[in-house]
Design an enzyme around this catalytic site. Sequence first.
Site, mmCIF file in Angstrom:
data_model
loop_
_atom_site.group_PDB
_atom_site.id
_atom_site.type_symbol
_atom_site.label_atom_id
_atom_site.label_comp_id
_atom_site.label_asym_id
_atom_site.label_seq_id
_atom_site.Cartn_x
_atom_site.Cartn_y
_atom_site.Cartn_z
ATOM 1 N N TYR A 157 0.821 -1.099 -0.233
ATOM 2 C CA TYR A 157 -0.271 -0.354 -0.299
ATOM 3 C C TYR A 157 0.413 1.080 -0.074
ATOM 4 O O TYR A 157 2.421 1.301 0.238
ATOM 5 C CB TYR A 157 -1.233 -0.354 0.950
ATOM 6 C CG TYR A 157 -1.798 -0.951 1.498
ATOM 7 C CD1 TYR A 157 -2.535 -1.664 0.549
ATOM 8 C CD2 TYR A 157 -1.509 -2.261 2.328
ATOM 9 C CE1 TYR A 157 -2.748 -3.122 0.387
ATOM 10 C CE2 TYR A 157 -2.012 -3.091 2.000
ATOM 11 C CZ TYR A 157 -2.853 -3.854 1.349
ATOM 12 O OH TYR A 157 -3.654 -5.072 1.700
ATOM 13 N N THR A 232 -6.739 0.638 18.258
ATOM 14 C CA THR A 232 -7.331 0.632 19.234
ATOM 15 C C THR A 232 -8.621 2.246 19.828
ATOM 16 O O THR A 232 -9.366 2.357 20.837
ATOM 17 C CB THR A 232 -6.664 0.553 20.707
ATOM 18 O OG1 THR A 232 -5.688 1.582 20.741
ATOM 19 C CG2 THR A 232 -6.345 -1.001 20.668
#
Length: 311
Positions: A157, A232
């Site tokens: 990517y 998170t």
Amino acid sequence: MGWASYVGYYIVTGLVTIYADHIDDRWEQWWGYDSTSGPTRWGVTGPYRMCSWGKQQSPIDIHPDILLFDPNLKHVKVEGSHVNGKLLNTGNDITFLLDSSFPTHVNVSEGPLSYVYHVTAIKFHFSKVDFNGSEHRIAGRAFPAEMQIIGYNGDLYENMSRAENSSNGVVIISTFLEIQPEGLEPNRALKIFTSNLEAISERNSNVQINAFSIAELLPHTDHYITYDGSMTQPSCQETVTWIIFNKPTYISSSQLRELRNVRMDWPWKNVRPAMPLNHRVVRTNINSRKQSRLCSMKRDIFYDINSNFRT
């Protein structure tokens, strides 16, 4: 000494929404860590459904009975020269954002990884008290703080925005921050961050830091655990390979106090609670079965959680 505490008994930020340019600005400002916009609310409204409905969410509580020794796990490699970047108060955390125009990368490879990952940011999670500052836990117990080094898959990517929404997109190296025991020095590289915290006392303030070595932040160990998880923080994408080292990075009491003195939008902590494991495999390269035969390993794989570390 490592986080593999009581072996025999206990063996053993996601990304700031600055990357999530596909999410409306109003949602970027909405989430936080208080009772109205905190982790239990992230997936209820808005574009963060994965935070509530995902089955591979992070952080987790690491228990001895879930660990699988994998002899094929290699040592993790963190390579690269010194970098420039900005230390930023996002309001939800403290982030060191690497200069994207810097000519060289800090690369993370090997270990459980099949690709080379480029580090883009470092995040700090902590609370106002020592016993509840880390996101990951060991046998139910937390550390004063947790540092997360975040990188994207540079082989597949072109940037973090693409990688964080794609398979094998992100790696996060986590190390617990533990208050230094008597006779040991705090991490010198970490001191560069804490000495600049006064300059970012207000939300969205930042300070430039140059010629910084990320590798020097890491503890001296080849042992870790690894599992597949998520960011998170929203949008909680489940594209993360987590690597959690079994030794802490040391921080002094005064440095920890400086970290806590930075003004945030949350009153007590920026820590997401442990999420369900949901039958995921958690692997480690620590072979605890050898401890009775290899005395040289014993010092590496033992420590008492949140107590003085032995050397």
